[in-house]
Design an enzyme around this catalytic site. Structure first.
Site, short mmCIF file in Angstrom:
data_model
loop_
_atom_site.label_atom_id
_atom_site.label_comp_id
_atom_site.label_asym_id
_atom_site.label_seq_id
_atom_site.Cartn_x
_atom_site.Cartn_y
_atom_site.Cartn_z
N HIS A 125 0.82 -1.23 0.00
CA HIS A 125 0.00 0.00 0.00
C HIS A 125 0.84 1.27 0.00
O HIS A 125 0.31 2.37 -0.17
CB HIS A 125 -0.93 0.04 1.21
CG HIS A 125 -1.99 -1.02 1.21
ND1 HIS A 125 -2.86 -1.19 0.16
CD2 HIS A 125 -2.30 -1.98 2.12
CE1 HIS A 125 -3.68 -2.21 0.42
NE2 HIS A 125 -3.35 -2.71 1.60
N ASP A 162 -3.44 -10.38 -2.37
CA ASP A 162 -3.98 -9.83 -1.12
C ASP A 162 -5.41 -9.35 -1.39
O ASP A 162 -5.73 -8.92 -2.50
CB ASP A 162 -3.10 -8.65 -0.67
CG ASP A 162 -3.44 -8.14 0.71
OD1 ASP A 162 -2.72 -8.49 1.66
OD2 ASP A 162 -4.43 -7.37 0.84
N HIS A 164 -6.84 -6.74 -0.47
CA HIS A 164 -6.90 -5.30 -0.72
C HIS A 164 -6.11 -4.95 -1.98
O HIS A 164 -5.09 -5.60 -2.28
CB HIS A 164 -6.31 -4.53 0.47
CG HIS A 164 -6.99 -4.81 1.77
ND1 HIS A 164 -6.51 -5.74 2.67
CD2 HIS A 164 -8.12 -4.29 2.31
CE1 HIS A 164 -7.33 -5.78 3.73
NE2 HIS A 164 -8.32 -4.91 3.52
N ASP A 246 -5.44 -12.37 3.42
CA ASP A 246 -6.64 -11.82 4.06
C ASP A 246 -7.91 -11.99 3.23
O ASP A 246 -8.97 -11.50 3.62
CB ASP A 246 -6.43 -10.34 4.46
CG ASP A 246 -5.67 -9.54 3.43
OD1 ASP A 246 -5.42 -10.06 2.32
OD2 ASP A 246 -5.30 -8.38 3.72
ZN LIG Z 1 -4.67 -6.79 2.73
#
Ligand SMILES: [Zn+2]
Length: 311
Positions: A125, A162, A164, A246
């Protein structure tokens, strides 16, 4: 050859506030799980500290200094609503950078077939000049650029599964024609980016949004039917993985229903792709995954497939 496994006890010095999902125990449960005899063949190494030359492949010096100078002498402070630093956070994030670059050297110098880095904080990120979502430096993008600069690879691909969106990696490779980036993510979900029309300056970014509640079969089918075909057309010489777990059905931060076995199958697909197109070269690094028992099992499944492909 073997699978290299890089980690370091000093990652435990990167502290987040009590109750924060990105916690010290994440690596403890992983290392406990990988201490079982079935992982005796892993080539276990301690992550070296990264260098300024490595981190500035993706981030300006001013940002690196900002992160360094933000670390408090005690306790932890928030850089935004999610992202915290403590006294040793800069060193931990630099060590995560050092780990992936060492992994690149091991694989490209023929010392390991593939590698997994169990590091904290995660990295996908972090944008050029902005920490986000528990991340300080764009670890996997740095590894990709390091492989091209130091080992003169022409093209590489990064796959991010992931839950996200890897907004940071996307930001760091957006205008690089030689890095393909493929990110699958639950949508809608934080950080709110990762739409299919985000394709990069050179049309080599693929975003694959996943509807809430889907299981891993959705992504497995997409890899088989369309995504890996597009990656093969790009002709990458090495495959990088942002391995976040996740999307697991037990994870507290998202709403997908991947099983541990889904992550095994996904890893197998990626390793088979690398065997066929990239001489088996894979460097994978830990991103998210916040349900501790599931995280340990998913990493075990992921690493076991890497080991099977290292024989
Ligand atoms: Zn994540």
């Amino acid at each position: 050859m073997k699978t290299a496994y890089l980690t370091h006890s000093d990652y435990d010095l990167h502290l987040t506030p009590a109750g924060h999902p990105e916690q010290v125990d994440r690596l403890s449960v992983i290392n406990e799980r990988l201490s079982k005899p079935e992982f005796n063949d892993l080539h276990k190494l301690t992550s070296p500290m990264g260098t300024n030359e490595q981190v500035t492949l993706c981030h300006p010096e001013s940002y690196v200094n900002y992160i360094k100078n933000s670390c408090p002498s005690e306790g932890s402070i928030a850089l935004d609503g999610d992202t915290h630093v403590s006294a040793e956070s800069f060193n931990s994030a630099m060590r995560a950078v050092g780990a992936v670059c060492e992994a690149v050297d091991l694989v490209l110098n023929g010392k390991a077939k593939n590698a997994f880095c169990a590091s904290r904080p995660p990295g996908h990120h972090a944008e050029k000049s902005k920490p986000m979502g528990f991340c300080l430096f764009g670890t996997i993008a740095i590894a990709a650029k390091y492989a091209m600069k130091t080992h003169r690879l022409s093209r590489v691909a990064i796959i991010d599964f992931d839950v996200h969106h890897g907004n940071g990696t996307q930001d760091l490779v957006w205008d690089d024609p030689n890095i393909m980036f493929i990110s699958s993510q639950q949508m809608p979900l934080w950080p709110g980016t990762g739409f299919e029309n985000e394709t990069g300056a050179f049309n080599n970014i693929i975003n694959y949004p996943l509807k809430p509640e889907v299981d891993g079969q959705d992504l497995i089918n997409a890899y088989k039917k369309e995504i890996l075909e597009k990656v093969s057309e790009f002709k990458p010489e090495m495959l990088f993985i942002s391995a976040g777990f996740d999307a697991h059905k037990n994870d507290p931060l998202a709403n997908l229903n991947f099983s541990t076995d889904d992550f095994r199958i996904i890893t197998k697909l990626l390793c088979e792709f690398a065997a066929n197109h990239c001489k088996g070269r894979v460097v994978s690094t830990l991103e998210g995954g916040y349900d501790l028992p599931s995280l340990a099992e998913c990493v075990a499944a992921h690493v076991k497939v890497l080991m099977e492909h290292a024989k």
